[in-house]
Scaffold this motif. Structure first.
Motif, PDB file in Angstrom:
ATOM      1  N   VAL A  97       0.861  -1.180   0.000  1.00  0.00           N
ATOM      2  CA  VAL A  97       0.000   0.000   0.000  1.00  0.00           C
ATOM      3  C   VAL A  97       0.897   1.229   0.000  1.00  0.00           C
ATOM      4  O   VAL A  97       1.789   1.349   0.850  1.00  0.00           O
ATOM      5  CB  VAL A  97      -0.936   0.022   1.220  1.00  0.00           C
ATOM      6  CG1 VAL A  97      -1.728   1.328   1.267  1.00  0.00           C
ATOM      7  CG2 VAL A  97      -1.879  -1.155   1.188  1.00  0.00           C
ATOM      8  N   ALA A  98       0.676   2.133  -0.941  1.00  0.00           N
ATOM      9  CA  ALA A  98       1.459   3.361  -1.023  1.00  0.00           C
ATOM     10  C   ALA A  98       0.758   4.473  -0.256  1.00  0.00           C
ATOM     11  O   ALA A  98      -0.469   4.622  -0.344  1.00  0.00           O
ATOM     12  CB  ALA A  98       1.663   3.762  -2.484  1.00  0.00           C
ATOM     13  N   ARG A 124       1.822   8.291  -8.768  1.00  0.00           N
ATOM     14  CA  ARG A 124       1.446   7.100  -9.531  1.00  0.00           C
ATOM     15  C   ARG A 124       2.634   6.564 -10.323  1.00  0.00           C
ATOM     16  O   ARG A 124       2.826   5.348 -10.416  1.00  0.00           O
ATOM     17  CB  ARG A 124       0.283   7.445 -10.459  1.00  0.00           C
ATOM     18  CG  ARG A 124      -1.029   7.711  -9.726  1.00  0.00           C
ATOM     19  CD  ARG A 124      -2.041   8.390 -10.624  1.00  0.00           C
ATOM     20  NE  ARG A 124      -3.288   8.676  -9.900  1.00  0.00           N
ATOM     21  CZ  ARG A 124      -4.213   9.533 -10.328  1.00  0.00           C
ATOM     22  NH1 ARG A 124      -4.049  10.180 -11.482  1.00  0.00           N
ATOM     23  NH2 ARG A 124      -5.306   9.745  -9.619  1.00  0.00           N
ATOM     24  N   ALA A 125       3.414   7.466 -10.917  1.00  0.00           N
ATOM     25  CA  ALA A 125       4.583   7.018 -11.676  1.00  0.00           C
ATOM     26  C   ALA A 125       5.607   6.351 -10.763  1.00  0.00           C
ATOM     27  O   ALA A 125       6.313   5.426 -11.177  1.00  0.00           O
ATOM     28  CB  ALA A 125       5.211   8.206 -12.401  1.00  0.00           C
ATOM     29  N   GLU A 126       5.692   6.809  -9.516  1.00  0.00           N
ATOM     30  CA  GLU A 126       6.687   6.269  -8.592  1.00  0.00           C
ATOM     31  C   GLU A 126       6.379   4.836  -8.176  1.00  0.00           C
ATOM     32  O   GLU A 126       7.294   4.040  -7.948  1.00  0.00           O
ATOM     33  CB  GLU A 126       6.776   7.163  -7.348  1.00  0.00           C
ATOM     34  CG  GLU A 126       7.854   6.759  -6.362  1.00  0.00           C
ATOM     35  CD  GLU A 126       7.939   7.703  -5.177  1.00  0.00           C
ATOM     36  OE1 GLU A 126       8.802   7.475  -4.306  1.00  0.00           O
ATOM     37  OE2 GLU A 126       7.142   8.680  -5.125  1.00  0.00           O
ATOM     38  N   VAL A 127       5.092   4.485  -8.081  1.00  0.00           N
ATOM     39  CA  VAL A 127       4.719   3.174  -7.517  1.00  0.00           C
ATOM     40  C   VAL A 127       4.180   2.209  -8.560  1.00  0.00           C
ATOM     41  O   VAL A 127       3.788   1.098  -8.220  1.00  0.00           O
ATOM     42  CB  VAL A 127       3.676   3.346  -6.392  1.00  0.00           C
ATOM     43  CG1 VAL A 127       4.250   4.198  -5.270  1.00  0.00           C
ATOM     44  CG2 VAL A 127       2.377   3.945  -6.920  1.00  0.00           C
ATOM     45  N   ALA A 135       6.720  -4.312  -8.817  1.00  0.00           N
ATOM     46  CA  ALA A 135       6.049  -3.273  -8.025  1.00  0.00           C
ATOM     47  C   ALA A 135       4.546  -3.459  -8.156  1.00  0.00           C
ATOM     48  O   ALA A 135       3.983  -3.302  -9.233  1.00  0.00           O
ATOM     49  CB  ALA A 135       6.454  -1.888  -8.510  1.00  0.00           C
ATOM     50  N   ARG A 136       3.889  -3.784  -7.075  1.00  0.00           N
ATOM     51  CA  ARG A 136       2.453  -4.076  -7.108  1.00  0.00           C
ATOM     52  C   ARG A 136       1.745  -3.232  -6.048  1.00  0.00           C
ATOM     53  O   ARG A 136       1.393  -3.708  -4.974  1.00  0.00           O
ATOM     54  CB  ARG A 136       2.186  -5.559  -6.867  1.00  0.00           C
ATOM     55  CG  ARG A 136       2.746  -6.488  -7.936  1.00  0.00           C
ATOM     56  CD  ARG A 136       2.505  -7.937  -7.565  1.00  0.00           C
ATOM     57  NE  ARG A 136       1.090  -8.165  -7.298  1.00  0.00           N
ATOM     58  CZ  ARG A 136       0.635  -9.140  -6.507  1.00  0.00           C
ATOM     59  NH1 ARG A 136       1.485  -9.934  -5.876  1.00  0.00           N
ATOM     60  NH2 ARG A 136      -0.656  -9.300  -6.330  1.00  0.00           N
ATOM     61  N   ALA A 137       1.573  -1.961  -6.343  1.00  0.00           N
ATOM     62  CA  ALA A 137       0.830  -1.088  -5.423  1.00  0.00           C
ATOM     63  C   ALA A 137      -0.658  -1.371  -5.592  1.00  0.00           C
ATOM     64  O   ALA A 137      -1.214  -1.213  -6.681  1.00  0.00           O
ATOM     65  CB  ALA A 137       1.133   0.367  -5.735  1.00  0.00           C
TER      66      ALA A 137
END
Length: 391
Positions: free
Chosen positions: A26-27, A99-102, A108-110
């Protein structure tokens, strides 16, 4: 993975510089950059129209362009989809960076992107607080929360407690003396662990399902549906052509059915002549029978409600006192004695004010629909379903 499992996932703070987890996570983003704000909405607005009006009001209040910020409705459960009155607002540029970061990276599975204050457990009428890196995260009950540095948090919390009653408060981790003083001044008992709340007979905060995800653009649902339907346009057109061809082939089979229908119509007309419509041409059976039955029942119904003509005249008189900038476009009776009024107004506030004026004059009135016009102003439909004239 279902939303209720998110509490067990690792957390990742956007902008922290830490590596992304190798598993689902979770971000979180700073709550100061994604505040939860109240918004006043007219009765009767639902779905996309409610979201559109909320976005317009919040952006106008902050002086933001439509492309400058996103507005995400905040729901505590699925049943609140047509009654929500709070939304998370965040700058479009900041959201694009988060959004681009995660997303878009290997492994990477945010699964969600949330303001950090919504990561706290919550309970009704309980304040949950936590210090994180010289900032305070606060959750007030189930429907409010914020993040701020301690001095600003004290001011926000003092104002919030003046408007909202909290039965208790609990710290996750070390407390802040200054914030404890604010809670004490509001007569809110403070506990440093969940057992203290239990001893007071209060609810213990739990991880709550949050119907909000900043990973998703709130206006993208309609666009995704349109894109999903686009590949089906040609097959649908071919299917329509095939149906027309089949219909032509089957047309001759309907001739016998048409003859039987004419015979049945003759029998129906004979029955109507003897029971309901003794004279005059019969053109539309359903309409004429409905009018005949209504005419037969009218004497008995005159005492059950207001006279439609008197209600129409009273409505016209009340509309003369409408707020400036109000223009009536159409007035018509629908569903018997209900009166539909289509009009344009200067703002949503003017629509609320007009409703209040009508109700003060004895009308039972509601806002059936309202939407912002392309230029300025609001288009609305009022439904007047009753009227009690002053005696």
């Amino acid at each position: 993975m279902s939303r209720r499992d998110l509490s067990q996932l690792p957390r990742f703070y956007c902008g922290s510089g830490a590596p992304l987890p190798d598993t689902a996570f979770v971000a979180l983003v700073p709550g100061e950059a994604a505040p939860l704000l109240p918004v006043s909405l007219p009765d009767g607005l639902k779905g996309a129209a409610r979201r559109k009006v909320a976005a317009l009001r919040l952006r106008d209040g902050a002086g933001l362009a439509a492309s400058a910020a996103e507005v995400h409705p905040f729901l505590t459960d699925a049943k609140a989809s047509s009654t929500w009155d709070r939304a998370v607002v965040a700058a479009s540029e900041a959201l694009a960076g988060w959004r681009a970061e995660v997303t878009g990276r290997p492994r990477a599975r945010a699964l969600a992107l949330l303001p950090d204050y919504l990561d706290l457990p919550a309970a009704k009428d309980i304040a949950t607080l936590q210090m994180r890196d010289d900032r305070v995260l606060v959750r007030l009950g189930l429907s409010d929360g914020f993040s701020a540095e301690p001095p600003l948090c004290e001011a926000i919390l003092r104002r919030a407690l003046a408007a909202t009653s909290m039965r208790g408060a609990v710290w996750i981790g070390p407390p802040s003396p200054g914030i404890d003083a604010v809670l004490a001044a509001a007569d809110v008992p403070v506990c440093t662990e969940a057992q203290g709340l239990k001893a007071l007979g209060l609810a213990v905060p739990q991880a709550q399902p949050v119907m909000l995800d900043l990973l998703q653009d709130p206006g993208a649902e309609a666009q995704r549906l349109q894109q999903a339907l686009r590949p089906w346009r040609l097959p649908a057109a071919l299917a329509c052509l095939a149906a027309l061809t089949f219909g032509g082939h089957q047309a001759w089979l309907g001739q016998q059915a048409a003859q039987e229908a004419r015979a049945l119509r003759g029998e129906t007309e004979a029955m109507l002549r003897s029971a309901i419509l003794p004279t005059g041409p019969i053109l539309d059976v359903r309409t004429q029978v409905s009018r005949a039955l209504a005419a037969a029942q009218r004497p008995a119904a005159t005492d059950s409600g207001p006279d439609p003509l008197r209600m129409f005249a009273a409505t016209a008189d009340a509309l003369r006192a409408a707020p400036d900038g109000t223009e009536v476009q159409a007035v018509a009776f629908v569903a018997g004695a209900e009166l539909a009024v289509d009009l344009t107004l200067a703002s949503f506030a003017a629509a609320d004010a007009l409703l209040a004026q009508l109700r003060a004059r004895g009308f039972t009135a509601s806002l059936a629909d309202a939407s912002a016009l392309d230029g300025e102003g609001v288009a609305a439909r009022l439904m007047i379903t009753g009227w009690e004239p002053d005696q």
